[in-house]
Motif scaffolding. Structure first.
Motif, PDB file in Angstrom:
ATOM      1  N   ALA A   8       0.823  -1.207   0.000  1.00  0.00           N
ATOM      2  CA  ALA A   8       0.000   0.000   0.000  1.00  0.00           C
ATOM      3  C   ALA A   8       0.859   1.259   0.000  1.00  0.00           C
ATOM      4  O   ALA A   8       0.387   2.326  -0.365  1.00  0.00           O
ATOM      5  CB  ALA A   8      -0.915  -0.006   1.221  1.00  0.00           C
ATOM      6  N   TYR A   9       2.125   1.134   0.416  1.00  0.00           N
ATOM      7  CA  TYR A   9       2.995   2.307   0.466  1.00  0.00           C
ATOM      8  C   TYR A   9       3.231   2.914  -0.910  1.00  0.00           C
ATOM      9  O   TYR A   9       3.532   4.086  -1.036  1.00  0.00           O
ATOM     10  CB  TYR A   9       4.353   1.966   1.086  1.00  0.00           C
ATOM     11  CG  TYR A   9       4.276   1.635   2.554  1.00  0.00           C
ATOM     12  CD1 TYR A   9       3.886   2.589   3.491  1.00  0.00           C
ATOM     13  CD2 TYR A   9       4.587   0.368   3.017  1.00  0.00           C
ATOM     14  CE1 TYR A   9       3.806   2.288   4.840  1.00  0.00           C
ATOM     15  CE2 TYR A   9       4.519   0.056   4.366  1.00  0.00           C
ATOM     16  CZ  TYR A   9       4.126   1.021   5.266  1.00  0.00           C
ATOM     17  OH  TYR A   9       4.050   0.712   6.591  1.00  0.00           O
ATOM     18  N   LEU A  10       3.118   2.112  -1.961  1.00  0.00           N
ATOM     19  CA  LEU A  10       3.382   2.601  -3.314  1.00  0.00           C
ATOM     20  C   LEU A  10       2.113   2.790  -4.144  1.00  0.00           C
ATOM     21  O   LEU A  10       2.195   3.024  -5.341  1.00  0.00           O
ATOM     22  CB  LEU A  10       4.352   1.658  -4.038  1.00  0.00           C
ATOM     23  CG  LEU A  10       5.734   1.567  -3.405  1.00  0.00           C
ATOM     24  CD1 LEU A  10       6.575   0.517  -4.102  1.00  0.00           C
ATOM     25  CD2 LEU A  10       6.436   2.909  -3.419  1.00  0.00           C
ATOM     26  N   ALA A  11       0.969   2.687  -3.507  1.00  0.00           N
ATOM     27  CA  ALA A  11      -0.294   2.920  -4.223  1.00  0.00           C
ATOM     28  C   ALA A  11      -0.289   4.351  -4.754  1.00  0.00           C
ATOM     29  O   ALA A  11       0.146   5.276  -4.088  1.00  0.00           O
ATOM     30  CB  ALA A  11      -1.472   2.703  -3.287  1.00  0.00           C
ATOM     31  N   GLY A  12      -0.746   4.512  -5.975  1.00  0.00           N
ATOM     32  CA  GLY A  12      -0.795   5.845  -6.568  1.00  0.00           C
ATOM     33  C   GLY A  12       0.387   6.160  -7.458  1.00  0.00           C
ATOM     34  O   GLY A  12       0.360   7.121  -8.212  1.00  0.00           O
ATOM     35  N   TYR A  13       1.452   5.376  -7.358  1.00  0.00           N
ATOM     36  CA  TYR A  13       2.601   5.571  -8.239  1.00  0.00           C
ATOM     37  C   TYR A  13       2.388   4.769  -9.520  1.00  0.00           C
ATOM     38  O   TYR A  13       1.659   3.779  -9.523  1.00  0.00           O
ATOM     39  CB  TYR A  13       3.897   5.133  -7.542  1.00  0.00           C
ATOM     40  CG  TYR A  13       4.347   6.099  -6.473  1.00  0.00           C
ATOM     41  CD1 TYR A  13       5.096   7.217  -6.803  1.00  0.00           C
ATOM     42  CD2 TYR A  13       4.016   5.902  -5.140  1.00  0.00           C
ATOM     43  CE1 TYR A  13       5.505   8.124  -5.832  1.00  0.00           C
ATOM     44  CE2 TYR A  13       4.420   6.798  -4.158  1.00  0.00           C
ATOM     45  CZ  TYR A  13       5.167   7.909  -4.522  1.00  0.00           C
ATOM     46  OH  TYR A  13       5.561   8.795  -3.558  1.00  0.00           O
ATOM     47  N   PRO A  14       3.021   5.165 -10.628  1.00  0.00           N
ATOM     48  CA  PRO A  14       2.840   4.446 -11.896  1.00  0.00           C
ATOM     49  C   PRO A  14       3.235   2.969 -11.792  1.00  0.00           C
ATOM     50  O   PRO A  14       4.180   2.608 -11.081  1.00  0.00           O
ATOM     51  CB  PRO A  14       3.771   5.182 -12.867  1.00  0.00           C
ATOM     52  CG  PRO A  14       4.008   6.522 -12.253  1.00  0.00           C
ATOM     53  CD  PRO A  14       3.904   6.330 -10.767  1.00  0.00           C
ATOM     54  N   ALA A  15       2.525   2.132 -12.537  1.00  0.00           N
ATOM     55  CA  ALA A  15       2.748   0.684 -12.500  1.00  0.00           C
ATOM     56  C   ALA A  15       4.176   0.320 -12.897  1.00  0.00           C
ATOM     57  O   ALA A  15       4.769  -0.602 -12.335  1.00  0.00           O
ATOM     58  CB  ALA A  15       1.755  -0.021 -13.411  1.00  0.00           C
ATOM     59  N   GLU A  16       4.743   1.044 -13.860  1.00  0.00           N
ATOM     60  CA  GLU A  16       6.112   0.744 -14.297  1.00  0.00           C
ATOM     61  C   GLU A  16       7.104   0.948 -13.143  1.00  0.00           C
ATOM     62  O   GLU A  16       8.041   0.184 -12.962  1.00  0.00           O
ATOM     63  CB  GLU A  16       6.534   1.634 -15.479  1.00  0.00           C
ATOM     64  CG  GLU A  16       5.647   1.539 -16.702  1.00  0.00           C
ATOM     65  CD  GLU A  16       4.372   2.381 -16.594  1.00  0.00           C
ATOM     66  OE1 GLU A  16       4.374   3.439 -15.954  1.00  0.00           O
ATOM     67  OE2 GLU A  16       3.354   1.930 -17.150  1.00  0.00           O
ATOM     68  N   LEU A  17       6.874   2.002 -12.384  1.00  0.00           N
ATOM     69  CA  LEU A  17       7.760   2.317 -11.265  1.00  0.00           C
ATOM     70  C   LEU A  17       7.616   1.290 -10.146  1.00  0.00           C
ATOM     71  O   LEU A  17       8.620   0.799  -9.606  1.00  0.00           O
ATOM     72  CB  LEU A  17       7.440   3.723 -10.751  1.00  0.00           C
ATOM     73  CG  LEU A  17       8.409   4.361  -9.773  1.00  0.00           C
ATOM     74  CD1 LEU A  17       9.808   4.425 -10.357  1.00  0.00           C
ATOM     75  CD2 LEU A  17       7.928   5.752  -9.414  1.00  0.00           C
ATOM     76  N   THR A  18       6.389   0.946  -9.810  1.00  0.00           N
ATOM     77  CA  THR A  18       6.183  -0.036  -8.743  1.00  0.00           C
ATOM     78  C   THR A  18       6.701  -1.409  -9.156  1.00  0.00           C
ATOM     79  O   THR A  18       7.192  -2.158  -8.314  1.00  0.00           O
ATOM     80  CB  THR A  18       4.705  -0.126  -8.321  1.00  0.00           C
ATOM     81  OG1 THR A  18       3.909  -0.475  -9.439  1.00  0.00           O
ATOM     82  CG2 THR A  18       4.224   1.191  -7.727  1.00  0.00           C
ATOM     83  N   ALA A  19       6.619  -1.721 -10.452  1.00  0.00           N
ATOM     84  CA  ALA A  19       7.151  -2.999 -10.936  1.00  0.00           C
ATOM     85  C   ALA A  19       8.670  -3.041 -10.767  1.00  0.00           C
ATOM     86  O   ALA A  19       9.237  -4.076 -10.388  1.00  0.00           O
ATOM     87  CB  ALA A  19       6.773  -3.222 -12.400  1.00  0.00           C
ATOM     88  N   GLN A  20       9.337  -1.927 -11.033  1.00  0.00           N
ATOM     89  CA  GLN A  20      10.796  -1.867 -10.834  1.00  0.00           C
ATOM     90  C   GLN A  20      11.142  -2.059  -9.363  1.00  0.00           C
ATOM     91  O   GLN A  20      12.076  -2.793  -9.031  1.00  0.00           O
ATOM     92  CB  GLN A  20      11.356  -0.528 -11.322  1.00  0.00           C
ATOM     93  CG  GLN A  20      11.366  -0.357 -12.812  1.00  0.00           C
ATOM     94  CD  GLN A  20      11.833   1.038 -13.218  1.00  0.00           C
ATOM     95  OE1 GLN A  20      12.065   1.906 -12.370  1.00  0.00           O
ATOM     96  NE2 GLN A  20      11.959   1.256 -14.514  1.00  0.00           N
ATOM     97  N   VAL A  21      10.401  -1.387  -8.494  1.00  0.00           N
ATOM     98  CA  VAL A  21      10.643  -1.513  -7.052  1.00  0.00           C
ATOM     99  C   VAL A  21      10.406  -2.955  -6.613  1.00  0.00           C
ATOM    100  O   VAL A  21      11.230  -3.537  -5.902  1.00  0.00           O
ATOM    101  CB  VAL A  21       9.759  -0.525  -6.254  1.00  0.00           C
ATOM    102  CG1 VAL A  21       9.828  -0.820  -4.768  1.00  0.00           C
ATOM    103  CG2 VAL A  21      10.169   0.909  -6.538  1.00  0.00           C
TER     104      VAL A  21
END
Length: 174
Positions: A8-21
């Motif tokens: 939930a900490y990365l909700a709202g960020y682009p999917a590409e970015l969260t996938a990298q993380v």
């Protein structure tokens, strides 16, 4: 539809970015990257030191804001309120007068983090003294006090995602 991030900490960020993380966390590389970027924890360990730290920032950027009566680390904050910091206005009637106090509480997880992360959460809570809502004016004030605010917030969210995924604490006992 965007895939839901693992945290939930990365909700709202682009999917590409969260996938990298997510990929870096899964590969066990996120901790090393964060440790390289933020090599050591701060030395603000006590409530008194935290109060002094916050007061110094407040006097630099928000001289005319209402005074703070208390600043403290709070061990139950993250679990009970699902928050990393809070600000409170407490009003009490004393005789015929209304007395108002303001306090800031910071989750104890910040006791063992780099100063950049502590500064980011303090800036966030101080900004609430002037701007109660998370709107454009609020984030402009945050960026005025800490120009790198958005990057620090993202890096903190990445670190919290690292911890949530079972990663080891990087700077102490968290």
């Amino acid at each position: 539809m965007q895939p839901k991030p693992r945290t939930a900490y990365l909700a709202g960020y682009p999917a590409e970015l969260t996938a990298q993380v997510d990929a870096l966390i899964a590969a066990g590389k996120m901790g090393a990257l964060l440790r390289k970027k933020y090599p050591q924890a701060h030395t603000v360990r006590t409530d008194k030191a935290l109060y002094d730290y916050v007061q110094a920032m407040k006097s630099d950027y928000l001289r005319n804001a209402a005074p703070l009566s208390r600043v403290a680390y709070d061990g139950k904050l993250q679990e009970l309120r699902n928050a990393l910091g809070t600000h409170a206005r407490i009003s009490r009637v004393q005789g015929g007068r209304l007395k108002a106090k303001r306090e800031i509480r910071v989750a104890t997880v910040f006791r063992d983090m780099p100063e950049d992360f502590l500064r980011m959460i303090v800036v966030h809570e101080l900004a609430h003294l002037k701007e109660p809502d998370h709107d454009k004016a609020f984030y402009q004030l945050c960026c005025h006090m800490e120009p790198n605010y958005h990057q620090l917030e993202f890096d903190l969210r990445v670190y919290l995602s690292h911890l949530e995924a079972g990663g080891d604490p990087l700077w102490g006992g968290n």
